[in-house]
Scaffold this motif. Structure first.
Motif, PDB file in Angstrom:
ATOM      1  N   VAL A 146     -11.352   2.343   5.500  1.00 63.86           N
ATOM      2  CA  VAL A 146     -10.844   1.514   6.469  1.00 63.86           C
ATOM      3  C   VAL A 146      -9.728   0.624   5.635  1.00 63.86           C
ATOM      4  O   VAL A 146      -8.767   0.306   6.014  1.00 63.86           O
ATOM      5  CB  VAL A 146     -12.018   0.274   6.796  1.00 63.86           C
ATOM      6  N   LEU A 147      -9.705   0.285   4.411  1.00 62.93           N
ATOM      7  CA  LEU A 147      -8.985  -0.165   3.396  1.00 62.93           C
ATOM      8  C   LEU A 147      -7.800   0.421   3.421  1.00 62.93           C
ATOM      9  O   LEU A 147      -6.418  -0.089   3.410  1.00 62.93           O
ATOM     10  CB  LEU A 147      -9.435  -0.486   2.184  1.00 62.93           C
ATOM     11  N   GLN A 148      -7.825   1.997   3.375  1.00 69.97           N
ATOM     12  CA  GLN A 148      -6.699   2.668   3.239  1.00 69.97           C
ATOM     13  C   GLN A 148      -5.985   2.831   4.697  1.00 69.97           C
ATOM     14  O   GLN A 148      -4.755   3.054   4.757  1.00 69.97           O
ATOM     15  CB  GLN A 148      -6.907   4.077   2.595  1.00 69.97           C
ATOM     16  N   ARG A 149      -6.846   2.633   5.640  1.00 73.95           N
ATOM     17  CA  ARG A 149      -6.238   2.875   6.764  1.00 73.95           C
ATOM     18  C   ARG A 149      -5.574   1.802   7.572  1.00 73.95           C
ATOM     19  O   ARG A 149      -4.691   1.521   8.280  1.00 73.95           O
ATOM     20  CB  ARG A 149      -7.253   3.346   7.931  1.00 73.95           C
ATOM     21  N   ASP A 150      -6.214   0.485   7.407  1.00 73.69           N
ATOM     22  CA  ASP A 150      -5.836  -0.667   8.077  1.00 73.69           C
ATOM     23  C   ASP A 150      -6.364  -1.928   7.100  1.00 73.69           C
ATOM     24  O   ASP A 150      -7.562  -2.394   7.248  1.00 73.69           O
ATOM     25  CB  ASP A 150      -6.826  -0.832   9.488  1.00 73.69           C
ATOM     26  N   LEU A 151      -5.564  -2.261   6.170  1.00 74.82           N
ATOM     27  CA  LEU A 151      -5.776  -3.237   5.217  1.00 74.82           C
ATOM     28  C   LEU A 151      -6.361  -4.415   5.567  1.00 74.82           C
ATOM     29  O   LEU A 151      -7.499  -4.767   5.078  1.00 74.82           O
ATOM     30  CB  LEU A 151      -4.755  -3.484   4.148  1.00 74.82           C
ATOM     31  N   PRO A 152      -5.686  -5.134   6.686  1.00 73.91           N
ATOM     32  CA  PRO A 152      -6.305  -6.252   6.802  1.00 73.91           C
ATOM     33  C   PRO A 152      -7.897  -6.327   7.649  1.00 73.91           C
ATOM     34  O   PRO A 152      -8.575  -7.098   7.262  1.00 73.91           O
ATOM     35  CB  PRO A 152      -5.549  -6.888   8.057  1.00 73.91           C
ATOM     36  N   THR A 202     -10.934  -5.967  -5.335  1.00 79.11           N
ATOM     37  CA  THR A 202     -11.822  -4.869  -4.834  1.00 79.11           C
ATOM     38  C   THR A 202     -11.016  -4.031  -3.878  1.00 79.11           C
ATOM     39  O   THR A 202     -11.035  -2.842  -3.772  1.00 79.11           O
ATOM     40  CB  THR A 202     -13.063  -5.643  -4.065  1.00 79.11           C
ATOM     41  N   ALA A 203     -10.169  -4.846  -2.962  1.00 80.68           N
ATOM     42  CA  ALA A 203      -9.353  -3.982  -1.979  1.00 80.68           C
ATOM     43  C   ALA A 203      -8.372  -3.363  -2.527  1.00 80.68           C
ATOM     44  O   ALA A 203      -8.050  -2.047  -2.276  1.00 80.68           O
ATOM     45  CB  ALA A 203      -8.734  -5.083  -1.104  1.00 80.68           C
ATOM     46  N   THR A 204      -7.881  -3.600  -3.580  1.00 85.92           N
ATOM     47  CA  THR A 204      -6.747  -2.963  -4.317  1.00 85.92           C
ATOM     48  C   THR A 204      -7.453  -1.780  -4.700  1.00 85.92           C
ATOM     49  O   THR A 204      -6.789  -0.583  -4.787  1.00 85.92           O
ATOM     50  CB  THR A 204      -6.262  -3.725  -5.525  1.00 85.92           C
TER      51      THR A 204
END
Length: 598
Positions: free
Chosen positions: A38-44, A514-516
């Motif tokens: 999900v983070l790689q596809r849609d960061l928000p 973590t998101a990075t």
């Protein structure tokens, strides 16, 4: 145990008390399944997925703050301060850094009062010494993880002895999982010395007592008051630096804040007390304040700012660049988050100034206004408190064989080699891509002293390709010479310890870092696929992760992990970034069917 097979078999047969898959903090959270994708596809959307698990802490806080055990903690801290006794917080890893943070918040509260009211200087100096901290491995471990130390109760016992704690003092031991041996060692020694002891952790006490003997020993001790802060699995499986440590900072920090609020009217002149903010003089509703903060950080403007910040860091690291955070009040918060990235995501740890072999860390931290020795004293509120242990002492404590042959250098001279001050460090900007990022809270970004700080920031950041800034709080001023300001809007309530400032920065940094790493492929679904197995708990976690993602049984995973550790140790060259044995093992087992040794 000369071969990886022997080491694996020993772990499987004789270290069963470190097989921790039954604990909720070690399990994956059903709501964050597929997080990395999900983070790689849609960061928000990925950021909101991460933040959603923080709501579990909010739910648990209602139970914790209403409990008799929490009331007992507040009463014990208040009574200790009134009778002139000492309060000590002990922890390891993330909770050790939390313990140091709580002590620093206490010291900074009193130094701030003394700066504003010079007539309080003697009082502030005396009160500053009422709170101390024990970090497994000493202050050195604040900035660089120390391998294996958490596995030894004797190390925790020794640090209590060196702290000079005595009957009448209070120990608050903090362990995310509730099973850390070194932290339990501080409890055992404190009990023998007649201290009043509290134990805060984030797994259900009943599960710990049933499965982990060392935990049961202290949880069922009637002389230990237990604070069960459990809120379920972490957003990333096993990443207790996130929700577990947030719950601990909230509960234990609130208790100390309330104790200080109760103490101030007995110590301060009426005129001084009347001049303090109302929120310093009245206990705060921790659950309501956390609810407000989480709502602010989940609002579209805050999520957009964190997404932009994450994108900037992701792109910099993807280009093999280096980021240097520059801060004042937030230095300790950044130390905590950046240090924990190393074992969690297999990133190069901070490098000493005389180390020309190890790869530079992706991120570093600087105080632009002070040279390194003064910067360390300023961030801690005291001189660094380090371990000066020799081989003979390690032998007496029953430490691992390596410490008896070559004792780790963890003393004050070593921590000062991490040049966190205003000294020029070309290694931070000699890479093809590099950036300096100011990290500020609204009160300091808009305060009277910001001009002096900005001048120092301008000098330090001049050689860098890019100059960025992040501001956390209700407003963000324009900062001269800054390419982009990531403003994360949220309310910041002022209390004696600055607790809500610390919680806001922690939540933001945890989410962004973590998101990075998720965007860079350092997560697999909601698992830490790049974890570094530097102690028994992480060997177990790595083995379970391999079993889950490679589709093998636990024993096969454990053998394969030990094999990879041995092979990487033999093949990794000095100065080369190390690869995660866990990630390498998963890739190998997915590529070829495993063969169990006979």
């Amino acid at each position: 145990m000369d071969t990886y097979r022997e080491r694996a078999e020993h772990f499987l047969k004789h270290e069963t008390q470190f097989h921790l898959g039954v604990l909720p903090t070690e399990q994956s959270h059903p709501r964050t399944t597929g997080l990395a994708e999900v983070l790689q596809r849609d960061l928000p959307a990925g950021l909101r997925l991460l933040q959603g698990v923080d709501e579990d802490v909010l739910v648990a806080s209602r139970r914790v703050f209403a409990s008799a055990e929490y009331a007992a903690l507040v009463a014990a801290l208040t009574a200790a301060l009134r009778r002139g006794a000492r309060i000590c917080f002990s922890g390891c890893g993330a909770t050790g850094r939390l313990s140091i943070l709580l002590e620093a918040c206490w010291r900074h509260a009193w130094s701030g009062l003394a700066a504003r009211y010079p007539e309080l200087g003697a009082l502030a100096a005396a009160q500053s010494e009422r709170v101390c901290s024990i970090m497994t491995g000493g202050d050195y471990a604040l900035i660089r993880s120390v391998e294996n130390f958490e596995d030894y109760t004797s190390f925790g016992r020794r640090q209590v002895v060196e702290a000079g704690l005595a009957r009448g003092d209070v120990l608050v031991a903090i362990s995310e999982g509730g099973e850390t041996s070194s932290v339990i060692g501080t409890i055992l020694e404190a009990r023998e010395r007649g201290l009043e002891v509290f134990f805060a952790f984030n797994n259900p006490a009943a599960i710990l007592s049933q499965h982990i003997e060392r935990s049961r020993q202290v949880i069922e001790d009637p002389g230990v008051t237990v604070l069960d802060l459990s809120s379920g699995p972490m957003a990333v499986a096993g990443s207790t630096r996130m929700q577990a440590t947030t719950a601990e900072l909230l509960a234990v920090g609130m208790a100390l804040d309330q104790a200080l609020t109760a103490l101030l009217p007995t110590l301060l002149p009426a005129a001084v007390l009347a001049g303090l903010p109302e929120t310093w003089r009245q206990p705060q509703d921790g659950t309501a304040r956390l609810q407000d903060l989480l709502a602010d950080l989940a609002a579209p403007a805050a999520v957009a700012a964190m997404a932009a910040w994450t994108t900037a860091e992701r792109d910099l690291y993807a280009a093999h660049g280096r980021l240097t955070y520059v801060a004042a009040e937030c230095l300790l918060d950044i130390f905590t988050d950046t240090t924990e990235r190393s074992p969690t995501f297999m990133m190069p740890p901070f490098r000493k100034c005389d180390d020309r072999t190890s790869p530079p860390s992706w991120a570093f931290v600087k105080d632009p206004t002070r040279p390194t020795p003064a910067a360390w004293s300023a961030v801690l509120g005291r001189a660094p408190r380090c371990l000066e242990w020799d081989a003979a002492l390690y032998a007496t404590l029953g430490g691992p064989p390596s410490t008896k042959v070559q004792p780790p250098r963890l003393g004050q001279a070593e921590i000062l080699k991490f040049q966190i001050g205003c000294e020029d460090d070309p290694s931070r900007y000699e890479s093809a891509a590099n950036a300096a990022m100011a990290v500020l809270l609204t009160p300091e970004a808009t305060g009277d002293g910001i001009g002096t700080w900005l001048a120092a920031w301008a000098r330090l950041s001049r050689p860098f390709q890019r100059r960025l800034a992040a501001v956390v709080g209700p407003s963000a001023p324009a900062l001269p010479g800054v390419e982009a300001v990531f403003h994360v809007p949220c309310r910041l309530v002022s209390t004696p310890l600055g607790l809500w400032h610390r919680l806001a920065v922690k939540l933001v940094l945890n989410t962004v870092s973590t998101a990075t790493m998720g965007c860079l492929g350092r997560l697999t679904s909601n698992w830490m696929a790049s974890v570094e197995p530097t102690n028994k708990k992480l060997i177990d976690r790595g083995s379970r992760l391999i079993a889950e993602l490679a589709g093998v049984d636990y024993a096969t995973a454990c053998h394969a992990l030990h094999q990879t550790v041995e092979e990487l140790a033999a093949s990794t060259r000095p100065g080369q970034e190390r690869r995660s044995p866990v990630a390498v093992t998963i890739a190998r087992l997915r590529a070829a069917p495993p063969v169990r040794p006979s």
